[in-house]
Design an enzyme around this catalytic site. Sequence first.
Site, mmCIF file in Angstrom:
data_model
loop_
_atom_site.group_PDB
_atom_site.id
_atom_site.type_symbol
_atom_site.label_atom_id
_atom_site.label_comp_id
_atom_site.label_asym_id
_atom_site.label_seq_id
_atom_site.Cartn_x
_atom_site.Cartn_y
_atom_site.Cartn_z
ATOM 1 C CG MET A 156 6.434 -23.140 -27.764
ATOM 2 S SD MET A 156 6.759 -25.108 -27.373
ATOM 3 C CE MET A 156 6.125 -25.895 -28.675
ATOM 4 C CD GLN A 184 3.041 -14.715 -28.612
ATOM 5 O OE1 GLN A 184 4.144 -14.895 -28.369
ATOM 6 N NE2 GLN A 184 2.134 -15.232 -27.702
ATOM 7 C CB CYS A 193 7.323 -13.453 -22.504
ATOM 8 S SG CYS A 193 8.932 -14.186 -22.411
ATOM 9 N N GLY A 237 2.081 -27.329 -26.444
ATOM 10 C CA GLY A 237 3.245 -26.777 -26.762
ATOM 11 C C GLY A 237 4.397 -27.768 -26.718
ATOM 12 N NE ARG A 238 6.231 -27.419 -21.206
ATOM 13 C CZ ARG A 238 5.983 -27.213 -20.101
ATOM 14 N NH1 ARG A 238 7.054 -27.421 -19.321
ATOM 15 N NH2 ARG A 238 4.652 -27.352 -19.517
HETATM 16 C C1 FMN Z 1 10.586 -23.259 -25.568
HETATM 17 C C2 FMN Z 1 9.412 -22.563 -25.229
HETATM 18 C C3 FMN Z 1 9.203 -21.189 -25.636
HETATM 19 C C4 FMN Z 1 8.195 -20.418 -25.595
HETATM 20 N N1 FMN Z 1 7.818 -19.326 -26.369
HETATM 21 C C5 FMN Z 1 6.782 -18.715 -26.376
HETATM 22 C C6 FMN Z 1 6.533 -17.557 -27.272
HETATM 23 O O1 FMN Z 1 7.027 -17.173 -27.841
HETATM 24 N N2 FMN Z 1 5.225 -17.015 -26.832
HETATM 25 C C7 FMN Z 1 4.287 -17.493 -25.943
HETATM 26 O O2 FMN Z 1 3.199 -16.797 -26.042
HETATM 27 N N3 FMN Z 1 4.541 -18.380 -25.088
HETATM 28 C C8 FMN Z 1 5.733 -19.128 -25.454
HETATM 29 N N4 FMN Z 1 5.763 -20.366 -24.584
HETATM 30 C C9 FMN Z 1 4.666 -20.828 -23.752
HETATM 31 C C10 FMN Z 1 3.844 -21.892 -24.449
HETATM 32 O O3 FMN Z 1 3.255 -21.271 -25.705
HETATM 33 C C11 FMN Z 1 3.030 -22.455 -23.586
HETATM 34 O O4 FMN Z 1 2.072 -21.666 -23.043
HETATM 35 C C12 FMN Z 1 3.555 -23.306 -22.308
HETATM 36 O O5 FMN Z 1 4.677 -23.972 -22.833
HETATM 37 C C13 FMN Z 1 2.717 -24.115 -21.720
HETATM 38 O O6 FMN Z 1 2.087 -25.270 -22.685
HETATM 39 P P1 FMN Z 1 2.855 -26.733 -22.514
HETATM 40 O O7 FMN Z 1 2.731 -27.464 -21.202
HETATM 41 O O8 FMN Z 1 1.704 -27.483 -23.597
HETATM 42 O O9 FMN Z 1 4.118 -26.628 -23.103
HETATM 43 C C14 FMN Z 1 7.049 -20.969 -24.987
HETATM 44 C C15 FMN Z 1 7.312 -22.292 -24.039
HETATM 45 C C16 FMN Z 1 8.520 -22.979 -24.461
HETATM 46 C C17 FMN Z 1 8.582 -24.462 -23.873
#
Ligand code: FMN
Length: 351
Positions: free
Chosen positions: A24, A77, A107, A231-232
């Site tokens: 993230m 990454q 992204c 993630g979140r």
């Molecule tokens: C604040 C934030 C930043 C993120 N940055 C990235 C990132 O740098 N690279 C990536 O592949 N996914 C990124 N994601 C996506 C997460 O890795 C994940 O796939 C997505 O949030 C869904 O999962 P969750 O419901 O568990 O949050 C980001 C998500 C959030 C909320």
Amino acid sequence: MVDLRESWSIGPVEIPTRLVLAPMAGVSVQAFRRQGRRFGAGLVCSEMVSCAGIEHRNERTLGYLRVAADEHPLAIQLFGSEPETMAEAAQMVEAAGADLVDLNFGCPVKKVTKTGAGATLLDDPDHAARIVSAIADAVELPVSVKLRRGLRDGSRDCLVVGPRLVEAGAASLTLHPRSAQQMYTGSADHSLTAELVSLVDVPVVASGDITSRAKAQAVLATSGAAAVMVGRAAQGNPWVLEEIVDGPRGEPSREEIVAELVLFIRETVRELGERRASGFLKKFYGWYLGHGRFPRPFKQELVVLDSTEEVERRLIAAAPGSLELIEQLEAEIPSGDDVTLELPISIYGGG
Ligand SMILES: Cc1cc2nc3c(=O)[nH]c(=O)nc-3n(C[C@H](O)[C@H](O)[C@H](O)COP(=O)(O)O)c2cc1C
């Protein structure tokens, strides 16, 4: 019942649990990753690092390549669009000591997609495959790729692109089954994850809306994914990782919350320096102290303070019993200074 304490592998890299901490941007600093490992994540991931930044030896970008000894296994990454630049960046990731190179093909943010990187690659399977193959040729490390379902709502492009990337040399795929257009609205459709699993012979990681042990178990059982990514739900809440891997553990006490947050603050200040850290950390105060754990005005008090030392003092005053816990944790966990590996000098290109 699925056992999340079961190990699995990406190529030769053994991953001790079936829970991966999500990359993230603006969140996945070393403190977050090391804490995630302590609470049960089998694999942790850096936030996306710009290949152009690496190529230009941007100092802040190179800082993202710092690996701590207790983070392994760790994926770094990369995002970019030029196969050659990305292959060179992947070599730096290898030299920095990561265990996996992960590629961001998901992204949805304009700043990234307008450069031909991130989710736009889902629209161009040939180019996406060229990137993976250039990197797989350039490094010994296994290459993993993180995808969204496609660019537009309802897209199933990941089912075409995914298998192409495996043919090109990807050793694992992570699917966040939302479209780029969706950003974070709606819900992740893990029936697509199940379809992707049936199409490829490498491990697939399921990302999106994994917020509890029940959800993790259900997605693993119905999709056949090798692991879930969180993630979140882990923002300011490392305890959810423990719960997902090991089962219910009850709410953390105020002392535990303060102890983890203070440790997180100290480590982030070591990593980013006081000035950057004090801004960066503000969102974490809300994440840690929310969930009805502390009265709302307390968070408001913290975010206006100038120094992280002052924040730490207020936190400890609100839960004095945390001091003992902090000392205990600091004695158990090697300090950042002991575990952060200096980058090999070649990383700096001599400059
Ligand atoms: C604040 C934030 C930043 C993120 N940055 C990235 C990132 O740098 N690279 C990536 O592949 N996914 C990124 N994601 C996506 C997460 O890795 C994940 O796939 C997505 O949030 C869904 O999962 P969750 O419901 O568990 O949050 C980001 C998500 C959030 C909320």
